[in-house]
Design a protein around this motif. Sequence first.
Motif, PDB file in Angstrom:
ATOM      1  N   VAL A  65     -48.824  61.135 -18.141  1.00 29.19           N
ATOM      2  CA  VAL A  65     -48.344  60.377 -16.986  1.00 29.19           C
ATOM      3  C   VAL A  65     -49.219  59.159 -16.742  1.00 29.19           C
ATOM      4  N   GLY A  66     -50.538  59.337 -16.867  1.00 29.54           N
ATOM      5  CA  GLY A  66     -51.450  58.210 -16.678  1.00 29.54           C
ATOM      6  C   GLY A  66     -51.253  57.128 -17.715  1.00 29.54           C
ATOM      7  N   LEU A  67     -51.005  57.541 -18.983  1.00 31.11           N
ATOM      8  CA  LEU A  67     -50.780  56.558 -20.046  1.00 31.11           C
ATOM      9  C   LEU A  67     -49.501  55.769 -19.808  1.00 31.11           C
ATOM     10  N   VAL A  68     -48.435  56.477 -19.423  1.00 31.23           N
ATOM     11  CA  VAL A  68     -47.163  55.800 -19.145  1.00 31.23           C
ATOM     12  C   VAL A  68     -47.318  54.817 -17.994  1.00 31.23           C
ATOM     13  N   ALA A  69     -48.021  55.237 -16.934  1.00 36.25           N
ATOM     14  CA  ALA A  69     -48.235  54.347 -15.787  1.00 36.25           C
ATOM     15  C   ALA A  69     -49.036  53.118 -16.199  1.00 36.25           C
ATOM     16  N   SER A  70     -50.051  53.309 -17.047  1.00 36.45           N
ATOM     17  CA  SER A  70     -50.871  52.176 -17.493  1.00 36.45           C
ATOM     18  C   SER A  70     -50.048  51.195 -18.317  1.00 36.45           C
ATOM     19  N   VAL A  71     -49.196  51.734 -19.202  1.00 35.44           N
ATOM     20  CA  VAL A  71     -48.348  50.863 -20.026  1.00 35.44           C
ATOM     21  C   VAL A  71     -47.382  50.073 -19.146  1.00 35.44           C
ATOM     22  N   ASN A  72     -46.793  50.741 -18.137  1.00 34.15           N
ATOM     23  CA  ASN A  72     -45.866  50.047 -17.244  1.00 34.15           C
ATOM     24  C   ASN A  72     -46.565  48.938 -16.467  1.00 34.15           C
ATOM     25  N   VAL A  73     -47.769  49.226 -15.985  1.00 38.41           N
ATOM     26  CA  VAL A  73     -48.524  48.203 -15.254  1.00 38.41           C
ATOM     27  C   VAL A  73     -48.864  47.035 -16.175  1.00 38.41           C
ATOM     28  N   PHE A  74     -49.254  47.354 -17.408  1.00 35.85           N
ATOM     29  CA  PHE A  74     -49.593  46.299 -18.375  1.00 35.85           C
ATOM     30  C   PHE A  74     -48.386  45.419 -18.677  1.00 35.85           C
ATOM     31  N   LEU A  75     -47.228  46.057 -18.891  1.00 32.42           N
ATOM     32  CA  LEU A  75     -46.012  45.293 -19.175  1.00 32.42           C
ATOM     33  C   LEU A  75     -45.613  44.441 -17.978  1.00 32.42           C
ATOM     34  N   LEU A  76     -45.733  45.004 -16.769  1.00 34.99           N
ATOM     35  CA  LEU A  76     -45.391  44.242 -15.565  1.00 34.99           C
ATOM     36  C   LEU A  76     -46.321  43.052 -15.391  1.00 34.99           C
TER      37      LEU A  76
END
Length: 245
Positions: A65-76
């Motif tokens: 979950v933390g990795l997915v959240a980090s990727v989403n923040v990075f993409l945003l």
Amino acid sequence: SVLERQSDATSAMHALWLAQHEHSTPFTLSRDPYNGAPVGTPLLPSVNIASPLRPGFTWALAPVVGLVASVNVFLLLGFVLTSFAMFAFGCCVGSFLNVCIYRMPIGKSIVSPPSHCPHCGYSIPFYLNIPLVTWLMLRGECRNCRAPISIRYFLVELLTGLMFLGAWIGYGRETPAVALVYCIVIAGLIVATFIDLEHFIIPDEITIGGAVFGLVCSFVVPRLHEQSSHWKGLLFSAIGAVVGG
């Protein structure tokens, strides 16, 4: 009696607490129809909310979950930075569009000479040719002769930047090629609009050149017409050119 019903309710609540904390079959409480007091009634087994496997399962998913959240923040964050870059790029294009708007109707070259004051001919250095900022910093005046510079220069730069930003936000994340084509089309429309407002003409370089550009882009990027075939994209563009005259 009332005391008996209260005693039953207390026993039921105690049994429910034991069921939840000892991982036994939980109880479901019903209500007394007279006073609404809970009455313990063991019913069919349900999901054990105190299952000892749930905490471990949650901890196992935490890194994912933390990795997915980090990727989403990075993409945003990347999309936000790209959007800002598109706005700045649009403002720079708007500065060039001002040159086109001023020179094309009077037959001057849009390449040379470099940007200069239309009143005194002062050649504008690069550090005084920053879109939006220079016009505000000099308060809409030429640095050399202090002649007024039309607010149109500022508005064209701002409008172009906002339109490029809107095209990128609307289409850039899914189809960047479509967004870039729209930006070029928007630039042509802005030049045509402001020339028409001032001179009541639209140069052939914009109308004929725009038609040819549309045909080429429709073939290269068929997604402009929601098509996957390049030839279908060209066909739809040709139909539009003929119907539009």
